[in-house]
Design a protein around this motif. Sequence first.
Motif, PDB file in Angstrom:
ATOM      1  N   HIS A 138      -6.733   7.090  17.503  1.00  0.00           N
ATOM      2  CA  HIS A 138      -5.439   7.592  18.010  1.00  0.00           C
ATOM      3  C   HIS A 138      -5.601   8.037  19.465  1.00  0.00           C
ATOM      4  O   HIS A 138      -4.786   7.750  20.326  1.00  0.00           O
ATOM      5  N   GLY A 146       0.856  -1.195   0.000  1.00  0.00           N
ATOM      6  CA  GLY A 146       0.000   0.000   0.000  1.00  0.00           C
ATOM      7  C   GLY A 146       0.886   1.237   0.000  1.00  0.00           C
ATOM      8  O   GLY A 146       1.647   1.449   0.946  1.00  0.00           O
ATOM      9  N   CYS A 147       0.814   2.024  -1.076  1.00  0.00           N
ATOM     10  CA  CYS A 147       1.796   3.114  -1.232  1.00  0.00           C
ATOM     11  C   CYS A 147       1.135   4.486  -1.350  1.00  0.00           C
ATOM     12  O   CYS A 147       1.443   5.260  -2.268  1.00  0.00           O
ATOM     13  N   LYS A 187      -2.566  -0.025  -7.382  1.00  0.00           N
ATOM     14  CA  LYS A 187      -2.333   0.964  -8.447  1.00  0.00           C
ATOM     15  C   LYS A 187      -0.825   1.031  -8.657  1.00  0.00           C
ATOM     16  O   LYS A 187      -0.089   1.618  -7.827  1.00  0.00           O
ATOM     17  N   LYS A 226     -12.130   5.950   2.100  1.00  0.00           N
ATOM     18  CA  LYS A 226     -12.229   6.731   3.347  1.00  0.00           C
ATOM     19  C   LYS A 226     -13.677   7.100   3.641  1.00  0.00           C
ATOM     20  O   LYS A 226     -14.404   7.543   2.770  1.00  0.00           O
ATOM     21  N   PHE A 259      -4.143  -9.177   4.975  1.00  0.00           N
ATOM     22  CA  PHE A 259      -2.715  -9.057   4.651  1.00  0.00           C
ATOM     23  C   PHE A 259      -1.848  -9.455   5.851  1.00  0.00           C
ATOM     24  O   PHE A 259      -0.792 -10.067   5.684  1.00  0.00           O
ATOM     25  N   ALA A 311       0.202   7.361   3.947  1.00  0.00           N
ATOM     26  CA  ALA A 311       0.929   6.873   5.135  1.00  0.00           C
ATOM     27  C   ALA A 311       2.274   6.262   4.749  1.00  0.00           C
ATOM     28  O   ALA A 311       3.271   6.453   5.446  1.00  0.00           O
ATOM     29  N   GLU A 341      -0.574  -0.339   9.896  1.00  0.00           N
ATOM     30  CA  GLU A 341      -1.151   0.953  10.283  1.00  0.00           C
ATOM     31  C   GLU A 341      -2.422   0.800  11.139  1.00  0.00           C
ATOM     32  O   GLU A 341      -3.086  -0.226  11.126  1.00  0.00           O
ATOM     33  N   LYS A 342      -2.730   1.848  11.876  1.00  0.00           N
ATOM     34  CA  LYS A 342      -3.949   1.932  12.681  1.00  0.00           C
ATOM     35  C   LYS A 342      -5.142   2.195  11.781  1.00  0.00           C
ATOM     36  O   LYS A 342      -4.912   2.672  10.657  1.00  0.00           O
ATOM     37  N   THR A 344       0.281  -0.475   4.848  1.00  0.00           N
ATOM     38  CA  THR A 344      -0.293   0.879   4.819  1.00  0.00           C
ATOM     39  C   THR A 344      -1.443   0.861   3.811  1.00  0.00           C
ATOM     40  O   THR A 344      -1.394   1.524   2.779  1.00  0.00           O
ATOM     41  N   LEU A 400      -8.454  -4.163   4.724  1.00  0.00           N
ATOM     42  CA  LEU A 400      -7.456  -5.119   4.232  1.00  0.00           C
ATOM     43  C   LEU A 400      -6.426  -5.507   5.296  1.00  0.00           C
ATOM     44  O   LEU A 400      -5.604  -6.401   5.067  1.00  0.00           O
ATOM     45  N   ASN A 435       1.167   4.171  -8.016  1.00  0.00           N
ATOM     46  CA  ASN A 435       1.430   4.601  -6.634  1.00  0.00           C
ATOM     47  C   ASN A 435       2.697   3.935  -6.086  1.00  0.00           C
ATOM     48  O   ASN A 435       3.507   4.563  -5.417  1.00  0.00           O
ATOM     49  N   HIS A 475     -14.183   6.307  -3.019  1.00  0.00           N
ATOM     50  CA  HIS A 475     -12.958   6.243  -2.195  1.00  0.00           C
ATOM     51  C   HIS A 475     -13.256   5.526  -0.873  1.00  0.00           C
ATOM     52  O   HIS A 475     -14.317   5.706  -0.281  1.00  0.00           O
TER      53      HIS A 475
HETATM   54  N1  NAD Z   1      -0.706   7.280  11.654  1.00  0.00           N
HETATM   55  C1  NAD Z   1      -1.127   8.264  10.896  1.00  0.00           C
HETATM   56  O1  NAD Z   1      -1.010   9.420  11.230  1.00  0.00           O
HETATM   57  C2  NAD Z   1      -1.766   7.925   9.573  1.00  0.00           C
HETATM   58  C3  NAD Z   1      -1.894   8.893   8.569  1.00  0.00           C
HETATM   59  C4  NAD Z   1      -2.505   8.526   7.370  1.00  0.00           C
HETATM   60  C5  NAD Z   1      -2.993   7.238   7.205  1.00  0.00           C
HETATM   61  N2  NAD Z   1      -2.858   6.325   8.211  1.00  0.00           N
HETATM   62  C6  NAD Z   1      -3.341   4.941   8.038  1.00  0.00           C
HETATM   63  O2  NAD Z   1      -2.605   4.328   6.974  1.00  0.00           O
HETATM   64  C7  NAD Z   1      -3.440   3.448   6.244  1.00  0.00           C
HETATM   65  C8  NAD Z   1      -3.490   3.890   4.790  1.00  0.00           C
HETATM   66  O3  NAD Z   1      -4.034   5.183   4.730  1.00  0.00           O
HETATM   67  P1  NAD Z   1      -3.583   6.239   3.612  1.00  0.00           P
HETATM   68  O4  NAD Z   1      -4.035   7.561   4.078  1.00  0.00           O
HETATM   69  O5  NAD Z   1      -2.162   6.035   3.267  1.00  0.00           O
HETATM   70  O6  NAD Z   1      -4.517   5.753   2.422  1.00  0.00           O
HETATM   71  P2  NAD Z   1      -4.299   6.035   0.873  1.00  0.00           P
HETATM   72  O7  NAD Z   1      -5.630   5.860   0.229  1.00  0.00           O
HETATM   73  O8  NAD Z   1      -3.547   7.301   0.667  1.00  0.00           O
HETATM   74  O9  NAD Z   1      -3.334   4.836   0.456  1.00  0.00           O
HETATM   75  C9  NAD Z   1      -3.744   3.500   0.428  1.00  0.00           C
HETATM   76  C10 NAD Z   1      -3.033   2.803  -0.725  1.00  0.00           C
HETATM   77  O10 NAD Z   1      -3.439   1.441  -0.728  1.00  0.00           O
HETATM   78  C11 NAD Z   1      -3.662   1.077  -2.080  1.00  0.00           C
HETATM   79  N3  NAD Z   1      -4.575  -0.077  -2.129  1.00  0.00           N
HETATM   80  C12 NAD Z   1      -5.915  -0.095  -1.983  1.00  0.00           C
HETATM   81  N4  NAD Z   1      -6.375  -1.360  -2.091  1.00  0.00           N
HETATM   82  C13 NAD Z   1      -5.290  -2.146  -2.285  1.00  0.00           C
HETATM   83  C14 NAD Z   1      -5.094  -3.541  -2.441  1.00  0.00           C
HETATM   84  N5  NAD Z   1      -6.125  -4.396  -2.436  1.00  0.00           N
HETATM   85  N6  NAD Z   1      -3.829  -3.994  -2.599  1.00  0.00           N
HETATM   86  C15 NAD Z   1      -2.789  -3.144  -2.628  1.00  0.00           C
HETATM   87  N7  NAD Z   1      -2.896  -1.805  -2.510  1.00  0.00           N
HETATM   88  C16 NAD Z   1      -4.139  -1.323  -2.327  1.00  0.00           C
HETATM   89  C17 NAD Z   1      -4.221   2.301  -2.754  1.00  0.00           C
HETATM   90  O11 NAD Z   1      -4.061   2.255  -4.160  1.00  0.00           O
HETATM   91  C18 NAD Z   1      -3.391   3.402  -2.089  1.00  0.00           C
HETATM   92  O12 NAD Z   1      -2.206   3.683  -2.810  1.00  0.00           O
HETATM   93  C19 NAD Z   1      -4.787   3.466   6.964  1.00  0.00           C
HETATM   94  O13 NAD Z   1      -4.792   2.441   7.907  1.00  0.00           O
HETATM   95  C20 NAD Z   1      -4.798   4.822   7.644  1.00  0.00           C
HETATM   96  O14 NAD Z   1      -5.649   4.886   8.761  1.00  0.00           O
HETATM   97  C21 NAD Z   1      -2.251   6.647   9.365  1.00  0.00           C
END
Ligand code: NAD
Length: 370
Positions: A185, A11-12, A38, A168, A81, A15, A95-96, A72, A77, A41, A166
Amino acid sequence: MMKQVKFGVLGCGTAAHFHAAACKNSRNIKLVSAFDVKYENAKKLADIYNLTVSRNYQDILKSDEVDAVLITLPHFLHNDFTVEAAETGKHILCEKPMASTLEECDNMIKAAKKGGVKLMIAENHRFLPAHKLIKKVLEEGLIGTPILVRGYEGVDETPDLSKPEHWKGSPEKAGGGVLMDAAVHKFAILNWMLGDVALAYCWLAKQMIKLENKADDNAMMFMKFENGCIGEVVVSDTVFSPPNNRLEFYGTKGTILEDHSWTKPVQIFSTVIEAGENRYQWYSPEVEHEPFPMYYIISFRHEDEHFAECVLEGKEPVFAPEEAKKAVAVVLLGYLSAKTGKIATPADLEKMASTKGTRSIIEGVEKISI
Ligand SMILES: NC(=O)c1ccc[n+]([C@@H]2O[C@H](COP(=O)([O-])OP(=O)(O)OC[C@H]3O[C@@H](n4cnc5c(N)ncnc54)[C@H](O)[C@@H]3O)[C@@H](O)[C@H]2O)c1
């Protein structure tokens, strides 16, 4: 013996970029490969941080070059995973929130134990130096017994929340709205600082995002802890200023105020300091901190380094998966209360878990708005 923990990133998105920036100069951590549904990403992250892009995640899980995975991914998921990574013997930093249901949390804990791998939920707030300082001040009794607490997180998630497809804000994919995403958090650190929650009352609102399939974009939860402290947690996904967090602790002998946007984020007023310049006046101890976006990088660096140390030295993470599950349980307590319009207790939650399952709590929360 392993000298450095080599990570595959699953997941890229946002986060993953925070983690990669936080780890880029680490001696103990090396991100080696990336996968995202994707491709572009994964390629973007890989190009910046010199990683290999994998076309499928199984290649990462099977690779001898990879010791651990950084998950991430969207919340729905996390469970699948984690289980697959544990089965292939990879350590897991996920990730949380841990997951959206208590059953999935249990499953993840079980899988990590069975696989003999480390599992830590990336709850960066547990590793923020300002929060560690507050925990110490509370333990030292500088504000006496905490009797009232207030917590706040506000961010602007409206661009992603406004897209119906999306993940979220979708109860199915995110386990709910801002309460699941942001308040988790706060619950992780309040449980750590004050102990277990005894009861909760929660209001959910859809103030700006009126899409049918999206849940709360603002939420307020009122709670009482088992130790008698009362509190409120207010979270918003519709705040048009840089992301911010605050905590206020009012005790029988003093006060702690914390704000991530301050360069010195913690202010203390204590009536138990016997002498010296901090007696009976506000003071702000030195603590490693910088306002947004740096507090993300600082907390992610401490968190990821701790996890790597646990893998390298065979230690257990200070933020145990059971504690991450507890934070999810408080979120579910909130959703349960919002659904029934009544105060919810851990006994109510347990009853739901043993009858309908905790997934039933988040089903339909997109329809709730006061
Ligand atoms: N600790 C923090 O402050 C913080 C900040 C942001 C996000 N997060 C956490 O990180 C995690 C991801 O959030 P984000 O904001 O990065 O989301 P995001 O939507 O920016 O990124 C998620 C990525 O996962 C990919 N994805 C989706 N389905 C997939 C699959 N089946 N296989 C592979 N890749 C897939 C997407 O294409 C996307 O690139 C969540 O758990 C979120 O709560 C934590």
